[in-house]
Each structure stands twice: as structure tokens, then as C-alpha cells.
Scaffold this active site. Structure first.
Site, PDB file in Angstrom:
ATOM      1  N   SER A 180      42.590  36.421  43.561  1.00 35.40           N
ATOM      2  CA  SER A 180      41.648  37.640  42.966  1.00 35.40           C
ATOM      3  C   SER A 180      41.150  37.242  41.502  1.00 35.40           C
ATOM      4  CB  SER A 180      42.274  38.698  43.289  1.00 35.40           C
ATOM      5  OG  SER A 180      43.593  38.699  42.178  1.00 35.40           O
ATOM      6  N   LYS A 181      40.777  38.117  40.921  1.00 33.44           N
ATOM      7  CA  LYS A 181      40.372  38.048  39.588  1.00 33.44           C
ATOM      8  C   LYS A 181      41.586  37.777  38.537  1.00 33.44           C
ATOM      9  CE  LYS A 181      35.923  40.717  39.234  1.00 33.44           C
ATOM     10  NZ  LYS A 181      35.285  42.080  38.837  1.00 33.44           N
ATOM     11  N   ARG A 182      42.739  38.278  39.072  1.00 30.85           N
ATOM     12  CA  ARG A 182      43.838  37.925  38.195  1.00 30.85           C
ATOM     13  C   ARG A 182      44.184  36.366  38.015  1.00 30.85           C
ATOM     14  NH1 ARG A 182      48.627  39.027  40.896  1.00 30.85           N
ATOM     15  NH2 ARG A 182      47.379  39.163  42.776  1.00 30.85           N
ATOM     16  N   HIS A 183      43.786  35.594  39.022  1.00 30.41           N
ATOM     17  CA  HIS A 183      43.922  34.136  39.027  1.00 30.41           C
ATOM     18  C   HIS A 183      42.952  33.266  38.368  1.00 30.41           C
ATOM     19  CE1 HIS A 183      46.059  35.563  42.719  1.00 30.41           C
ATOM     20  NE2 HIS A 183      47.080  34.775  42.177  1.00 30.41           N
ATOM     21  N   GLY A 184      41.805  34.276  37.445  1.00 32.48           N
ATOM     22  CA  GLY A 184      40.626  33.320  37.043  1.00 32.48           C
ATOM     23  C   GLY A 184      39.316  33.630  37.640  1.00 32.48           C
TER      24      GLY A 184
END
Ligand code: GLU
Length: 469
Positions: A239-243
Site C-alpha cells: 500500500s501507499k505506506r510502502h512507497g
């Protein structure tokens, strides 16, 4: 039977890299067997769908070269067809109107939970006799067989058997008359002749339900391949948390479409140890046997490595075409520096992304920026005389040519009884502002005489100021 695969995204935001990987598998398989690949926009959720998101899907597909043979179809243009199918199922007594209220369903659910039963619709309206209640807009439910099981052959997971007792009488049309996802997807897949459904394994639980609709419609069953999810390094769903997760963000970050495609193909699929594939090789090698069962982990370092390989191996003209837009959108004065082709070529062995190529081109086309740490380390008073001597010789050379300039640096280093590197590195810092650049001959040649002389002036002032400080 000719193979038909499909990509049916919902246009509700950005195009997730995981969706695109699924699209890629469908595309590869269709291309491999000479089948058709269809694009279908699943936009029935009008509140969440937008034209902008549709355009993002088109742009992402085009950027990655995932061309489609049919479509784009839009589900919102097919409501009449879905209505027709719902009517047909009702007429054939394969579906029924359900008037149960939300309250009743919630109470039922609570009771079942309290008895530790799996919550499911109890079929009250299925068996209803007599006139329907007045003033209530019903939903339509499919009559799911009450006995037996549904077995699905999945190309990745093998046989998956689900008891029909686990399955409700699925709602196929809401009380406002709109069809549900399960109905639309099945009708479309049948009408469009889809033979192979390759999709994320988050859909595995949907498949038995959809198979019941297929059966109710007496249609042939497609083959299924549920591919594993993609996780971030922490084991959680990517998800966006990972880049970056949006495909167009990868483009912004300077990844080559072929490199990203190659990387995505290898996420959850393998062909021996091979890592780098041309597109033709991917098409040729793709098979269901190579798909993994377990989740894949998104590995940024590997993607960067692969991108670097693609940059290194690209044809000069192709690399230039890929890099040019990045140079053009950077704050550079491209008309006041070397030929762009030469600047791009100079970077091919070092840059990991096209953005890096643009950033590193700053030294050729941009205002001078000094990296203070590099200057502190390399621009010391001891190097002043050698740089001054080099500057004098640079001012005097007839032609500004990399190899000759390098010879000058070498000779000067020898005159000052210094090693080449002890002179070349401060010179690099002086003319580029930083301690990393292409080889010194190429760097000097591309920066050009005027800029080199000016920057050496500035470096000599810097050194002189340091000497008195
Ligand atoms: N629109 C659905 C999704 O984006 C399609 C699922 C399917 O492949 O059937 O998840």
C-alpha cells in the site's frame, strides 16, 4: 476455442501496481496463445468512479504497452443487458425477489452469530407463498443449490471445493434495481467470451458464488488462475505506506516501462532463475506453472537494479527518447549546454532511474550547486596551485576535447608530483559541485570550457578563503 482474457479495473482512484501485474499476466497469456485481451471498465459504482480514474487506467496501460484487442467496455453502458439477465433468471425461477428488511437480516445475523453459526440468509423469501408484501422494493437473490458443493479447478491453487451450505442466496440486484458486482462480472465475462480469468487471490471467495451464476445461466465455465497478492517488506499488503503503488508514480520516478513490466512479471511468477526478459521472451515463457501460490514481496532494490540494467542496455536513441521528457521537465537550460544525447549517454552506466539522469544533468545545464561536504573534503589549499595550473591550460587549449583535457590533468598531476586521482577528484568537485559524475574527461567535455573556467575561478576563491580563515 480461442483464448480470451480480460482486465476489469474499477475506476475509483489510481491504478495500483498489483492490478497492473494482473493485467500483465492476462495480456501475456493472450499474446502467448494468440488470443484476445479485453479491457473492461467496471464503473457501476457511480459515486466512486470518475473519468479521471478512467484516464489514469488508459494512461497506465498505454505507458506499459499493454494494448487490448477489444474494449474499453464500460459496465455503465450495459445496464439494460444486466436487467435482461435478471429478468431471465426470475422467469426461470432461478432467482427470486426478497423483501426481507434490513432489520430482519440484522437480527437473523445476530442470532446466527450468537449460536456460532456462519451468518447467511435463511431463504425465507425463497420459500414464500402467496402475494408479495406491498410497498417494499425487493432485492433479487439467486437460488443457490441447497446441497452439494462447488469445485473449482484453479491453475494456481489446484482444486478448491466449497460446500453450498457455506453460500447464501446471493443478491444479484439491489432494491434500487442496480445489479451487483457478481452479476455484472459474470454476465460480461460470458457475453465477452472470456475463457481465462486471471485475477488476484483476494477474489478466491467470490469464485464459487460467481460459478453458481454461470451455472444458472447455462454458460461454460472459464478457467481460473488466482494469483497471489503483493506484500511490502513488512509482510503487509502493498500500500501507499510502502512507497509508490500507483503505476503513474513509477513513471514519475523515472522507471522504464519495460523494466517495470519485467519486474512485475517476476513478482509471483518465475521461469527458472531468469531475471531479465525481453517482452518477446516474457510472452514466450509465461505459463501458469510458473505462478507462485504464496504472496510475493515487493523489493525496491531489485526494481532499481533492473531499471539500471535496462538503462545500461537500452539503444542510445531509445534511451534518449525515454530520458528527454525528464530533462525537459527539470529546471534546466537545455539550450545552454551540450547535446542532450551526449549528456544522457554519459550517465547510462551510473543512473538507476531516468529522474537521476535528469538530476545529474544539472551540472551540464543548470546553475552551479556546491555540495558543501564534498567541497570541504576536496577543495583544500594544497590543491589550489594544481587547479590554477589546470585552469590556465584549459583556457589555452585549441579544441575542447575530453581525452586532451584528461591528458592535461594527468600532466599537471605529474608536474605537482601528485597522483591523478588526488587532482581529478578536486577538479570534479570544482566543476560539477559534487563528488560524483561521469568520467572526468566526459564530464569536462560536456560541461564546456566557459563553465569549467568560471567554476574553477569560484573554486579557487573558495580555497583562498579557506586558506585565510
Ligand atoms: N472490478 C473488479 C476489481 O477491480 C474485477 C474483479 C475480477 O477480476 O473479476 O477487483
Amino acid at each position: 476455442m480461442s483464448v480470451v482474457t480480460r482486465f476489469p479495473p474499477s475506476p475509483t482512484g489510481y491504478l495500483h501496481v498489483g492490478s497492473v501485474r494482473t493485467a500483465l499476466f492476462n495480456w501475456l497469456y493472450a499474446r502467448k496463445v494468440g488470443g484476445k485481451f479485453i479491457l473492461r471498465i467496471e464503473d457501476t459504482d457511480r459515486a466512486r468512479s470518475s473519468q479521471e480514474a478512467v484516464d489514469i487506467i488508459f494512461a497506465g496501460m498505454e505507458w506499459l504497452g499493454l494494448d487490448y484487442d477489444e474494449g474499453p467496455y464500460f459496465q455503465t453502458q450495459r445496464f439494460d443487458r444486466y436487467g435482461e439477465v435478471i429478468e431471465q433468471l426470475l422467469a426461470q425461477d432461478k432467482a427470486y425477489h426478497c423483501y426481507c428488511s434490513k432489520d430482519r437480516l440484522e437480527t437473523l445475523r445476530a442470532e446466527q452469530m450468537a449460536q456460532k453459526l456462519k451468518p447467511r440468509y435463511d431463504g425465507r423469501c425463497r420459500d414464500r407463498i402467496g402475494a408479495p408484501p406491498q410497498g417494499i422494493a425487493p432485492v433479487v437473490r439467486l437460488k443457490t443449490p441447497r446441497e452439494g458443493a462447488v469445485a473449482i479447478e484453479d491453475k494456481v491453487h489446484g482444486y478448491i471445493t466449497t460446500s453450498n451450505l457455506e453460500l447464501d442466496d446471493l443478491v444479484i440486484s439491489r432494491s434500487d434495481g442496480t445489479p451487483t458486482y457478481h452479476l455484472t462480472v459474470v454476465v460480461d465475462d460470458i457475453d465477452m467470451g472470456v475463457t481465462h480469468i486471471i485475477r488476484g487471490d483476494d477474489h478466491i471467495n467470490n469464485t464459487p458464488r460467481q460459478v453458481h451464476i454461470i451455472e444458472a445461466l447455462d454458460a461454460p465455465r472459464p478457467l481460473y488462475a488466482h494469483v497471489p497478492m503483493i506484500n511490502g517488506a513488512d509482510g503487509k499488503k502493498l500500500s501507499k505506506r510502502h512507497g509508490a503503488v500507483s503505476v503513474l508514480e513509477f513513471r514519475e520516478q523515472g522507471f522504464l516501462p519495460d523494466a517495470l513490466t519485467n519486474y512485475l512479471a517476476r513478482l509471483g511468477w518465475a521461469h527458472g532463475d531468469q531475471e531479465i526478459f525481453t517482452r518477446a521472451e516474457l510472452i514466450n515463457a509465461f505459463d501458469f506453472d510458473g505462478l507462485n501460490k504464496s504472496a510475493a514481496t515487493f523489493d525496491w532494490d531489485k526494481l532499481l537494479w533492473l531499471n539500471q540494467q535496462y538503462i545500461q542496455n537500452a539503444e542510445p536513441a531509445a534511451l534518449l527518447a525515454l530520458a528527454a521528457p525528464y530533462l525537459e521537465s527539470a529546471q534546466l537550460q537545455l539550450d545552454k549546454g551540450p547535446d542532450i544525447a551526449a549528456a544522457v549517454e554519459a550517465q547510462r552506466t551510473r543512473a538507476k532511474t531516468l529522474v537521476e539522469i535528469a538530476e545529474q544533468s544539472h551540472m551540464f545545464y543548470g546553475e552551479f550547486i556546491r555540495d558543501e561536504a564534498a567541497a570541504k573534503k576536496h577543495l583544500r589549499p594544497v590543491i589550489g596551485p594544481a587547479l590554477k595550473a589546470i585552469q590556465g591550460k584549459f583556457a589555452a587549449v585549441e579544441t575542447w576535447h575530453g581525452t586532451e583535457l584528461k591528458d592535461i590533468v594527468e600532466q599537471t598531476a605529474a608536474e605537482f608530483d601528485m597522483k591523478m586521482g588526488k587532482v581529478a577528484q578536486p577538479l570534479r568537485v570544482a566543476v560539477t559541485g559534487s563528488s560524483a559524475s561521469p568520467s572526468i574527461d566526459t564530464t569536462l567535455e560536456l560541461i564546456g570550457r566557459e563553465r569549467c573556467l568560471e567554476r574553477l575561478d569560484a573554486a579557487l576563491i573558495y580555497i583562498a578563503e579557506r586558506a585565510v580563515a
